[in-house]
Design an enzyme around this catalytic site. Structure first.
Site, PDB file in Angstrom:
ATOM      1  N   GLU A  86       0.618  -1.303  -0.122  1.00  0.00           N
ATOM      2  CA  GLU A  86       0.107   0.065  -0.063  1.00  0.00           C
ATOM      3  C   GLU A  86       0.987   1.372   0.046  1.00  0.00           C
ATOM      4  O   GLU A  86       1.599   1.367   1.042  1.00  0.00           O
ATOM      5  CB  GLU A  86      -1.116   0.126   1.272  1.00  0.00           C
ATOM      6  N   LYS A 266      -7.862  -0.506  11.129  1.00  0.00           N
ATOM      7  CA  LYS A 266      -7.128  -1.017   9.798  1.00  0.00           C
ATOM      8  C   LYS A 266      -5.898  -0.022   9.563  1.00  0.00           C
ATOM      9  O   LYS A 266      -5.100  -0.643   9.160  1.00  0.00           O
ATOM     10  CB  LYS A 266      -8.186  -0.686   8.609  1.00  0.00           C
ATOM     11  N   ASP A 282       3.687 -14.650  11.702  1.00  0.00           N
ATOM     12  CA  ASP A 282       2.505 -14.811  11.470  1.00  0.00           C
ATOM     13  C   ASP A 282       1.472 -13.788  11.553  1.00  0.00           C
ATOM     14  O   ASP A 282       0.904 -13.712  12.717  1.00  0.00           O
ATOM     15  CB  ASP A 282       2.021 -16.083  12.239  1.00  0.00           C
ATOM     16  N   HIS A 379      -2.301  10.522   0.452  1.00  0.00           N
ATOM     17  CA  HIS A 379      -2.182   9.335  -0.047  1.00  0.00           C
ATOM     18  C   HIS A 379      -2.176   9.138  -1.690  1.00  0.00           C
ATOM     19  O   HIS A 379      -1.535   8.324  -2.081  1.00  0.00           O
ATOM     20  CB  HIS A 379      -3.718   8.520   0.131  1.00  0.00           C
TER      21      HIS A 379
HETATM   22  P1  NDP Z   1       9.121 -23.564  15.686  1.00  0.00           P
HETATM   23  O1  NDP Z   1       8.703 -24.681  16.182  1.00  0.00           O
HETATM   24  O2  NDP Z   1       9.686 -23.491  14.316  1.00  0.00           O
HETATM   25  O3  NDP Z   1      10.165 -22.817  16.706  1.00  0.00           O
HETATM   26  C1  NDP Z   1      10.150 -22.758  18.162  1.00  0.00           C
HETATM   27  C2  NDP Z   1      11.595 -23.570  18.175  1.00  0.00           C
HETATM   28  O4  NDP Z   1      12.968 -22.731  17.901  1.00  0.00           O
HETATM   29  C3  NDP Z   1      11.702 -24.375  19.540  1.00  0.00           C
HETATM   30  O5  NDP Z   1      10.903 -25.484  19.596  1.00  0.00           O
HETATM   31  C4  NDP Z   1      13.188 -24.358  19.798  1.00  0.00           C
HETATM   32  O6  NDP Z   1      13.618 -25.562  19.011  1.00  0.00           O
HETATM   33  C5  NDP Z   1      13.786 -23.106  18.987  1.00  0.00           C
HETATM   34  N1  NDP Z   1      14.196 -22.231  19.806  1.00  0.00           N
HETATM   35  C6  NDP Z   1      15.669 -21.750  19.750  1.00  0.00           C
HETATM   36  N2  NDP Z   1      15.863 -20.793  20.383  1.00  0.00           N
HETATM   37  C7  NDP Z   1      14.726 -20.729  21.447  1.00  0.00           C
HETATM   38  C8  NDP Z   1      14.227 -19.618  22.268  1.00  0.00           C
HETATM   39  N3  NDP Z   1      15.166 -18.807  22.932  1.00  0.00           N
HETATM   40  N4  NDP Z   1      13.004 -19.741  22.719  1.00  0.00           N
HETATM   41  C9  NDP Z   1      12.209 -20.659  22.328  1.00  0.00           C
HETATM   42  N5  NDP Z   1      12.569 -21.423  21.098  1.00  0.00           N
HETATM   43  C10 NDP Z   1      13.909 -21.414  20.951  1.00  0.00           C
HETATM   44  O7  NDP Z   1       7.818 -22.766  15.737  1.00  0.00           O
HETATM   45  P2  NDP Z   1       7.046 -22.047  16.689  1.00  0.00           P
HETATM   46  O8  NDP Z   1       6.577 -23.069  17.698  1.00  0.00           O
HETATM   47  O9  NDP Z   1       7.431 -20.789  17.303  1.00  0.00           O
HETATM   48  O10 NDP Z   1       5.724 -21.858  15.903  1.00  0.00           O
HETATM   49  C11 NDP Z   1       5.630 -20.857  14.989  1.00  0.00           C
HETATM   50  C12 NDP Z   1       4.855 -21.253  13.541  1.00  0.00           C
HETATM   51  O11 NDP Z   1       3.617 -21.952  13.904  1.00  0.00           O
HETATM   52  C13 NDP Z   1       4.573 -20.043  12.666  1.00  0.00           C
HETATM   53  O12 NDP Z   1       5.120 -20.149  11.446  1.00  0.00           O
HETATM   54  C14 NDP Z   1       3.054 -19.838  12.725  1.00  0.00           C
HETATM   55  O13 NDP Z   1       2.470 -19.445  11.460  1.00  0.00           O
HETATM   56  C15 NDP Z   1       2.894 -21.545  12.925  1.00  0.00           C
HETATM   57  N6  NDP Z   1       1.337 -22.055  13.534  1.00  0.00           N
HETATM   58  C16 NDP Z   1       0.576 -21.153  13.780  1.00  0.00           C
HETATM   59  C17 NDP Z   1      -0.611 -21.335  14.330  1.00  0.00           C
HETATM   60  C18 NDP Z   1      -1.767 -20.483  14.883  1.00  0.00           C
HETATM   61  O14 NDP Z   1      -1.359 -19.311  15.254  1.00  0.00           O
HETATM   62  N7  NDP Z   1      -2.882 -20.698  15.252  1.00  0.00           N
HETATM   63  C19 NDP Z   1      -1.083 -22.784  14.371  1.00  0.00           C
HETATM   64  C20 NDP Z   1      -0.049 -23.682  13.989  1.00  0.00           C
HETATM   65  C21 NDP Z   1       1.148 -23.288  13.456  1.00  0.00           C
HETATM   66  P3  NDP Z   1      14.837 -26.569  19.835  1.00  0.00           P
HETATM   67  O15 NDP Z   1      14.192 -27.078  20.952  1.00  0.00           O
HETATM   68  O16 NDP Z   1      14.847 -27.552  18.759  1.00  0.00           O
HETATM   69  O17 NDP Z   1      15.933 -25.683  19.693  1.00  0.00           O
END
Ligand code: NDP
Length: 427
Positions: A86, A266, A282, A379
């Site tokens: 936009e 918005k 997201d 705009h």
């Molecule tokens: P991920 O599972 O990709 O990321 C989280 C992972 O990051 C953790 O499990 C951990 O993995 C790693 N990590 C590394 N450093 C950190 C830290 N400091 N704190 C926390 N985690 C860390 O993604 P999310 O669980 O964040 O999920 C986000 C995604 O889910 C988005 O893409 C979203 O679009 C999607 N989603 C959204 C939904 C909704 O909003 N309703 C439903 C379903 C999906 P490790 O233990 O391996 O290090």
């Protein structure tokens, strides 16, 4: 299409997810009657890396990215990458940021940042579930943590449980989790699954569902700003006061009227979504939580409020914000990581606050324009460029088309096309 071709197409569509990329391109080309140049455009924008990110991949769709310069938050100046199609959004964010900085800048705070999830049952009462959940809360939280142990290592983890009647016999066990630096959807869903299985054994009934809630009432962030009224009108205090009073009135209207509140919000989301997208977060989750919050008392209302305090216009914006700086697309989209680097933001608390601060700056600029020169003037200046590009102007022709459009009372796409045609004829 011949009957044979139609039959062939029907089969292809029925098994679409099994098609190769070439086959998908062929189907899209046939259905859309695409030219060779158009097919090439789809191919040129496709990438093998992106193909891993989504199903039925065809191509990658690019959006413009710009920078809001600058947003002063908690005494620090941020250069904010924004992704938006936009025109005028980034200019307005920058202008709002400048006005905010002419006062004390934007000050933010986070109350809590706990993601909520739900395990919903149908044929038990709150009392029955609470009888088990309340005395065993610590054990259940530990069980949830065991489903995703690394989150504890990152300083997060399951924090509390709540049992709630939803009505019509449904009961929700709500789990609240500190998801560390991640948005945490996957973390939450693995915890809920483990907890859901355990509760199923104990209560001897299958949950209807176990799923993260995008309800952001435990992820509220507030941004506040105060601006000397004189700064709203090129240091003219009297005019500035009039503008400030109108902004206060606009803010009141957004509390009273759903139609106005929708557009008011918005405008805020113009800025918020752009930074959410630029950082690979997201935006559907953010949008859902924000609008639910705006309607929390039963009527959809404006998210920000503006008041006069002496010679200052004081604004505040509270909204849910739960982003991630790790995980999800923040890790898989190279530009998302790069944008974090430009932002110089490494922790999710700051990113959440910055998104809300940007929303407030955007709102200030929009309201100021709305109650003074009118939103359309600013705009349209940027819209002319869009009209020129859409009309097929080359980058060299764009300034001339914009200038020509400005001289007309009713600039339009048709007019832009006519101007481009004329320029092409002139050689
Ligand atoms: P991920 O599972 O990709 O990321 C989280 C992972 O990051 C953790 O499990 C951990 O993995 C790693 N990590 C590394 N450093 C950190 C830290 N400091 N704190 C926390 N985690 C860390 O993604 P999310 O669980 O964040 O999920 C986000 C995604 O889910 C988005 O893409 C979203 O679009 C999607 N989603 C959204 C939904 C909704 O909003 N309703 C439903 C379903 C999906 P490790 O233990 O391996 O290090």
């Amino acid at each position: 299409m011949t009957d044979n071709e139609k039959q062939d197409m029907k089969q292809q569509l029925a098994q679409f997810r099994r098609l190769t990329w070439q086959q998908r391109l062929a189907v899209a080309s046939q259905l859309g009657d695409l030219t060779t140049i158009q097919r090439q455009m789809l191919a040129d924008n496709a990438s093998e890396d992106d193909a891993l990110l989504t199903e039925n991949y065809l191509t990658s769709y690019h959006l413009p990215e710009g920078l809001a310069a600058t947003i002063r938050m908690n005494g620090h100046d941020y250069l904010v990458p924004m992704v938006t199609e936009e025109p005028s959004v980034i200019a307005a964010a920058s202008y709002g940021g400048k006005m905010a900085a002419s006062g004390d800048g934007i000050v933010t705070r986070t109350d809590t940042n706990l993601l909520m999830g739900q395990i919903v049952f149908q044929t038990v009462t709150v009392a029955e579930i609470s009888r088990f959940v309340t005395p065993n809360e610590a054990k259940l939280l530990s069980l949830a943590n065991q489903a995703h142990p690394s989150i504890v290592k990152y300083g997060g983890g399951a924090r509390k449980l709540r049992v709630r009647a939803l009505g019509e016999g449904f009961v929700s066990v709500d789990l609240f989790v500190d998801t560390g630096e991640a948005m945490g959807a996957n973390i939450m869903n693995s915890m809920l699954e483990a907890l859901g299985h355990h509760l199923q054994d104990v209560l001897e009934q299958h949950p209807v569902m176990s799923i993260l809630a995008n309800d952001g009432q435990q992820t509220l962030v507030t941004a506040a700003v105060n601006v000397p009224v004189a700064n709203l009108a090129k240091h003219n205090a009297a005019v500035g006061l009039t503008v400030a009073k109108r902004i206060v009135a606009a803010s009141q209207i957004a509390q009273l009227d759903v139609s106005r509140a929708t557009t008011h919000n918005k405008g805020i989301m113009n800025g918020v979504d752009a930074v959410v997208m630029a950082t690979g977060n997201d935006w559907r989750a953010v949008e859902a939580s924000v609008h639910a919050y705006a309607a929390r008392d039963g009527q959809y209302r404006g998210l920000s409020r503006w008041q006069l305090a002496g010679d200052r216009l004081v604004g505040s914006l509270t909204m849910p914000m739960h982003l991630g700086v790790v995980g999800g697309a923040t890790a898989s989209l190279p530009l998302a990581k790069l944008n974090q680097q430009i932002l110089q933001v490494r922790d999710v608390a700051t990113l959440n606050q910055l998104a809300v601060a940007l929303g407030l700056a955007q709102n200030l600029a929009a309201l100021r324009a709305l109650v003074s020169e009118g939103i359309q003037q600013g705009h349209m200046q940027l819209q002319y460029r869009n009209l020129a590009v859409a009309a097929g102007a080359t980058p060299e022709q764009v300034p001339a088309v914009v200038e020509a459009l400005k001289t007309h009372a009713h600039p339009s796409a048709t007019l832009a096309k006519a101007i481009v045609t004329k320029l092409n004829q002139q050689g």
